[in-house]
Design an enzyme around this catalytic site. Structure first.
Site, PDB file in Angstrom:
ATOM      1  N   SER A  15       0.813  -1.219   0.000  1.00 48.08           N
ATOM      2  CA  SER A  15       0.000   0.000   0.000  1.00 48.08           C
ATOM      3  C   SER A  15       0.845   1.265   0.000  1.00 48.08           C
ATOM      4  O   SER A  15       0.323   2.367  -0.164  1.00 48.08           O
ATOM      5  CB  SER A  15      -0.943   0.010   1.216  1.00 48.08           C
ATOM      6  OG  SER A  15      -0.198   0.002   2.424  1.00 48.08           O
ATOM      7  N   SER A  34      14.919  -7.864   2.527  1.00 45.95           N
ATOM      8  CA  SER A  34      15.769  -7.788   3.705  1.00 45.95           C
ATOM      9  C   SER A  34      16.328  -6.366   3.788  1.00 45.95           C
ATOM     10  O   SER A  34      15.627  -5.404   3.509  1.00 45.95           O
ATOM     11  CB  SER A  34      16.878  -8.844   3.598  1.00 45.95           C
ATOM     12  OG  SER A  34      17.761  -8.777   4.691  1.00 45.95           O
ATOM     13  N   TYR A  75      15.831  -4.193  14.480  1.00 45.39           N
ATOM     14  CA  TYR A  75      15.576  -4.139  13.041  1.00 45.39           C
ATOM     15  C   TYR A  75      16.629  -4.960  12.309  1.00 45.39           C
ATOM     16  O   TYR A  75      16.305  -5.788  11.451  1.00 45.39           O
ATOM     17  CB  TYR A  75      15.587  -2.693  12.549  1.00 45.39           C
ATOM     18  CG  TYR A  75      15.371  -2.570  11.062  1.00 45.39           C
ATOM     19  CD1 TYR A  75      14.093  -2.698  10.515  1.00 45.39           C
ATOM     20  CD2 TYR A  75      16.438  -2.320  10.203  1.00 45.39           C
ATOM     21  CE1 TYR A  75      13.895  -2.602   9.150  1.00 45.39           C
ATOM     22  CE2 TYR A  75      16.251  -2.218   8.839  1.00 45.39           C
ATOM     23  CZ  TYR A  75      14.969  -2.352   8.314  1.00 45.39           C
ATOM     24  OH  TYR A  75      14.780  -2.256   6.948  1.00 45.39           O
ATOM     25  N   LYS A 113      16.123  -8.519  10.028  1.00 44.83           N
ATOM     26  CA  LYS A 113      16.558  -8.668   8.642  1.00 44.83           C
ATOM     27  C   LYS A 113      17.604  -9.770   8.499  1.00 44.83           C
ATOM     28  O   LYS A 113      17.628 -10.487   7.487  1.00 44.83           O
ATOM     29  CB  LYS A 113      17.085  -7.336   8.119  1.00 44.83           C
ATOM     30  CG  LYS A 113      16.015  -6.245   8.032  1.00 44.83           C
ATOM     31  CD  LYS A 113      14.853  -6.655   7.143  1.00 44.83           C
ATOM     32  CE  LYS A 113      13.842  -5.534   6.937  1.00 44.83           C
ATOM     33  NZ  LYS A 113      12.733  -5.923   6.038  1.00 44.83           N
TER      34      LYS A 113
END
Length: 263
Positions: free
Chosen positions: A11, A126, A140, A144
């Protein structure tokens, strides 16, 4: 016959641009994101990727209409920043739940139909923050890095069934991701202002980074390739950084990261 593609997090940002790129390439695109998207240019299905039941239902809807899924691009994700010492465990778990386990939910849902069909392509988004772990973006980076490990392992599990998987690692992208990051500077005084300084560096780099459409064009190209390798980085400089991280002794490379993001 057009390829059927699912894009999560489509989106906004990279996801939106990937979905548009695949549509322009002739794919029938189904876009999965939490928010309602009035007048979506794609086949939008409101889905929270952390809800396994909702994900399974969304994939079932696609299969009922199309009978196959050729491509999955997992783009859904967000970022948090702050010192690991002061990060609430609930926030850390939410980071992993969306970025990693959300990707796992959707991948798991498409693997069975892809295996039965004898093929498919799965692309997981990633980050260069995986091979280059960034201080004050600890969770974070961890999310990843988990994506990279999962992708490489599962790629070998499903290879005999014609399913190919890869993870693509963008660097700094100029998108709404920066403003959407959940930031915490709790403990900044104890850390000598290093938390806020680090985030300022990150955000400056991101706002001057690659446009989402450029990154999406690369991702789309990989999604449509006949053969893929397990890991990619986007852009010459980030490819070079990833190579350097492999070559240099870990103590030296990690010290260099600290000099940039933790001083």
């Amino acid at each position: 016959m057009s390829k059927i593609a699912i894009v999560t997090g489509g989106s906004s940002g990279i996801g939106l641009n990937v979905a548009m790129c695949l549509k322009n390439a002739g794919c029938t695109v189904y876009e999965l994101s939490r928010r309602d998207v009035p007048n979506s240019p794609f086949n939008h299905i409101a889905t929270d990727v952390t809800d396994e039941v909702a994900v399974q239902a969304a994939v079932k809807r696609v299969l009922e209409k199309e009978e196959k899924i050729d491509i999955l691009v997992n783009c859904a994700g967000f970022g948090i920043s702050g010192a690991a010492e002061f990060t609430e465990l609930a926030d850390a778990k939410r980071q992993l739940d969306v970025n990693f386990f959300g990707m796992v939910n959707v991948t798991k849902a498409v693997l069975t139909p892809m295996r039965k069909a004898g093929g498919g392509r799965i692309v997981n988004i990633s980050s260069v923050a995986a091979p280059i772990p960034i201080p004050f973006q600890t969770f974070y980076s961890a999310s990843k890095a988990a994506i990279n490990a999962y992708t490489c392992a599962v790629a070998n599990e499903v290879a005999p069934y014609g399913i190919t998987m890869c993870a693509i690692q963008p660097g700094d992208i100029s998108s709404g991701f920066t403003d959407a990051r959940k930031k915490s500077i709790e403990g900044d005084a104890e850390y000598g202002g290093r938390i806020s300084r680090s985030v300022e560096v990150m955000e400056k780099d991101e706002r001057g980074g690659m446009k989402p459409a450029v990154a999406a064009a690369y991702i789309c190209k990989i999604a449509l390739k006949k053969k893929v390798k397990p890991l990619y980085a986007i852009g010459f400089s980030y490819k070079a950084f990833c190579v350097i991280m492999k070559i240099l002794p870990i103590g030296l490379s990690n010290k260099m990261i600290g000099m940039i993001y933790a001083k």
